[in-house]
Design an enzyme around this catalytic site. Structure first.
Site, PDB file in Angstrom:
ATOM      1  CG  HIS A  85      18.070  -8.895   3.292  1.00  0.00           C
ATOM      2  ND1 HIS A  85      17.708 -10.210   3.414  1.00  0.00           N
ATOM      3  CD2 HIS A  85      17.283  -8.195   4.161  1.00  0.00           C
ATOM      4  CE1 HIS A  85      16.752 -10.316   4.335  1.00  0.00           C
ATOM      5  NE2 HIS A  85      16.479  -9.110   4.800  1.00  0.00           N
ATOM      6  CD  GLU A 102      16.627  -4.023   4.218  1.00  0.00           C
ATOM      7  OE1 GLU A 102      16.729  -4.672   3.148  1.00  0.00           O
ATOM      8  OE2 GLU A 102      15.704  -4.211   5.034  1.00  0.00           O
ATOM      9  N   PRO A 105       0.831  -1.215   0.000  1.00  0.00           N
ATOM     10  CG  PRO A 105      -0.812  -1.590   1.609  1.00  0.00           C
ATOM     11  CD  PRO A 105       0.511  -2.104   1.140  1.00  0.00           C
ATOM     12  N   GLY A 106       0.415   2.264  -0.743  1.00  0.00           N
ATOM     13  CA  GLY A 106       1.064   3.566  -0.719  1.00  0.00           C
ATOM     14  C   GLY A 106       2.240   3.729  -1.640  1.00  0.00           C
TER      15      GLY A 106
END
Length: 736
Positions: A561, A558, A349-350
């Site tokens: 990752h 992050e 969303p958004g």
């Protein structure tokens, strides 16, 4: 007198002229109480009981109540256009001192005139209407309101039915030259009585009232009563205010709001606007009902520049390509069959799915017909919901060329859903949606754009090419997009350096959250009486001094990752973002066909962020878990799929319909999944330890830049000062 450009008349215009001419004659007769033969006006029409005769010369027909007739309208209670022009070249309405002998000057009540034009537009032409008068025909009129009925029946009976025909709202048993009429929800029990007769039947489907599903499918003819638009307005002005040569049509159309705004005006707003003294003032009143005027941003929101963004993300590139193809089609350079005509946008969303659709309409210079499944479902029962759906598609076809945007498409569901509850409802909604999408694809001029959060919940038949040609995920915007938003919204407020810095700290925000922060900062500036500045905007972006610890943890997460994903699948990481609130990594889609080792590598990459926290910071946060979009959720789903969907698990060639691990799942299955997760976790921790310098390098760069992509990201994730790295990489299990 200045001649202005006049838009070609809509295809339904001849039929509308026919209907309005008959209405004028009827009103001329009603107004002249001294007329000896009330049926005299009908002598102008051929006595053809199968339908109204074609009108060759309405001037001649109008003279039947002109100089040679004793039927003349009084002046006391009727308004007609004056022959003189006033003001800005518009005809002004007012009482006539002398009755005009031409019936063309007989005024028709605005409500009745609107209904007449909408009816003409709904049927399109006289032939189509006459086909609905065949014996046994059933026609359902959608999009009506209760207040429309009395004008609807009056127009049909007085100006559309052939001479000798009558419209009956009750059954009298005569099937000859009779059109039966009924309303949904009113006397519904009498509908079977009407069906027992072979006379044609019109049913007005009021949106708030039930109508049995049997009437909503063939052989019943579905006719959508579209909201009046700019074409209807111009025709109405021509009919009520005299010669259009005296009206600047081009200026009026430029003043009017967008087509989607016009479609949302209520009947009361139309009547209020049409009371204005001049045609131009009518347009000004319509424009005053909305802020969506020419020169302002589309829908009042800052929109992305598709052409600029096309160079940065695949989704914007596809949207821009479709816009250019639409322009080429409009110019006659390509055939409609050669275009990509539909696009499904999915993502969190958004992220700007709605904004992309709006930008497509703005960039293409066409209307945007915007709707959603939630809007359709809000109409109530199944019949109402399907009627609202059909109405939206009909509006899009009528507005072509245009962009039709349907939000929340995942609410349509899937026929593969094994939940027996509401199965019949779900199947009917999906079938109706498929019919409308297929019908839309056969007619040129409409680009279909859908949006959803969960594409896996959509029926596969909807997702196939031809219905949605392309499906793309909408990622979080990059710094350049965010800076463009800031510059558009705050032009002249901040310096170039401020815009660049605010865009940096805004990384991680969605377009919706950045828009909300901008509006909040503007509100604070107004209430405090201060100028909006960079520190004020930073405050509403949620980046205070106390967030530095969170930022470091998220950056290292992050980085874990990114580095591990690049090690396991070189070139797969496209972009990494961090903010004190959350992180984001954009990777290339997984291959369609994967070996067990490929799937296990994906699980390792998903757990590498948690592993980086564990190795570099000593503890882990809840950032890897949480909702169904979390790293842990995706890793668990992949391990579950290995065990019971792909036939690669501990139990061999086994397939099970269960796709969620729960407390109630078999203990053995949970044990197998847990073992796979533990193994992947250990691999992730080992890879982070072996490449700790690269992880720290990427993490620190993210803290400073907030976003890494392209060649910079590749260099940081692959550069190492450890000479034995190739040997360690070769020793990793499951990696080629």
């Amino acid at each position: 007198m200045k001649r202005t450009k006049i838009t070609p008349a809509p295809p339904w215009a001849p039929f509308a002229e026919h209907v309005i001419a008959r209405l004028r004659l009827r009103h001329a007769l009603i107004l002249d109480s001294a007329c000896e033969n009330p049926g005299e006006w009908e002598s102008s029409f051929a006595e053809d009981t199968n339908g109204p005769a074609p009108v060759e010369d309405w001037e001649t027909v109008g003279n039947s109540t002109g100089e040679n007739s004793s039927c003349r309208p009084p002046t006391s209670d009727r308004v007609a256009p004056n022959r003189g022009a006033t003001g800005e070249g518009d005809k002004k309405m007012g009482p006539s001192d002398e009755p005009d002998e031409d019936p063309a000057d007989i005024a028709i009540p605005t409500n009745e005139l609107l209904i007449a034009l909408q009816l003409a537009a709904a049927f399109g032409n006289e032939t189509e209407f006459r086909e609905q008068l065949a014996q046994g025909a059933i026609t359902v009129l959608h999009g009506l309101h209760t207040d429309d009925i009395k004008f609807l029946t009056s127009v049909i009976e007085d100006a559309m039915l052939p001479p000798g025909w009558a419209l009956e709202r009750v059954v009298r048993g005569s099937p000859h030259q009779t059109l039966l009429f009924a309303e949904s929800g009113v006397g519904a029990a009498l509908l079977p009585e009407r069906l027992a007769l072979r006379a044609p039947l019109f049913i007005a489907h009021i949106a708030s009232r039930d109508l049995p599903n049997a009437y909503l499918r063939p052989p019943c003819k579905q006719v959508t009563f579209l909201p009046p638009d700019a074409d209807v307005l111009m025709f109405l002005l021509r009919a009520s205010r005299g010669d259009m040569e005296a009206i600047d049509e081009e200026a009026i159309r430029a003043t009017l709001p967008s087509p989607e705004a016009m479609a949302k005006f209520s009947r009361e707003q139309w009547l209020i606007a049409l009371r204005a003294p001049t045609a131009h003032a009518v347009a000004e009143r319509f424009a005053g009902f909305t802020e969506n005027r020419a020169g302002k941003s589309f829908s009042g929101r800052v929109l992305p520049d598709l052409e600029a963004m096309a160079k940065r993300t695949p989704v914007h590139a596809e949207a821009w390509r479709m816009v250019r193809d639409l322009a080429a089609w409009k110019a006659g350079e390509v055939d409609w069959s050669e275009l990509t005509r539909s696009l499904l946008l999915h993502g969190a969303p958004g992220t700007g799915k709605t904004w992309i659709a709006q930008a497509m309409g703005k960039s293409a210079g066409v209307a945007l017909v915007q709707t959603s499944f939630a809007e359709w479902q809000a109409e109530g029962h199944l019949g109402h919901m399907l009627a609202a759906m059909r109405k939206s598609f009909a509006e899009a076809r009528a507005a072509a060329p245009c962009v039709m945007f349907i939000d929340e498409i995942d609410a349509v569901g899937s026929r593969e859903d094994r939940d027996p509850r509401n199965r019949n409802y779900r199947d009917q909604v999906i079938n109706a949606f498929l019919e409308e999408v297929d019908a839309l694809s056969r007619e040129p001029g409409v680009l279909l754009v859908g949006a959803c959060n969960y594409p896996t919940r959509i029926d596969p038949a909807i997702l196939r090419p031809g219905r949605f040609d392309v499906s793309l995920e909408v990622p979080l915007p990059d710094r350049h997009f965010l800076e463009a938003m800031l510059r558009d919204a705050l032009a002249g407020t901040l310096t170039d350096a401020d815009f660049a810095e605010i865009a940096r700290v805004a990384v991680g925000h969605t377009p919706a959250s950045l828009d909300a922060a901008i509006r909040a900062a503007k509100s604070e500036a107004r209430h405090s009486g201060r100028m909006l500045d960079a520190p004020m905007l930073r405050t509403f972006l949620g980046h205070g001094e106390g967030t530095s610890g969170d930022l470091k943890r998220i950056a290292m997460h992050e980085a874990g990752h990114a580095v591990v994903a690049e090690l396991l699948r070189p070139g797969s990481v496209r972009r990494v973002q961090v903010s004190p609130l959350h992180g984001f990594i954009e990777r290339a889609p997984a291959p369609v066909s994967m070996l067990l080792a490929d799937i296990e590598d994906q699980v390792v990459a998903l757990l590498a962020g948690r592993a980086a926290e564990h190795v570099l910071l000593g503890t882990v946060s809840n950032g890897s878990g949480g909702g169904d979009r979390s790293d842990l959720a995706h890793a668990t789903e992949l391990c579950m799929a290995i065990e019971h969907r792909y036939g690669m698990g501990s139990d061999g060639l086994l397939w099970s319909p269960e796709d969620v691990l729960t407390v109630g799942s078999p203990r053995a299955l949970r044990s197998h999944v847990r073992k796979r997760l533990d193994t992947a976790w250990q691999r992730a921790c080992d890879l982070v330890r072996e490449n700790v310098l690269a992880v720290e390098r990427v993490g620190n760069a993210l803290i400073g830049e907030r976003e890494l992509c392209g060649e910079t990201l590749h260099e940081l994730t692959t550069e190492t000062s450890e000479p034995d790295r190739p040997e360690r990489k070769q020793a990793r299990p499951g990696v080629e």
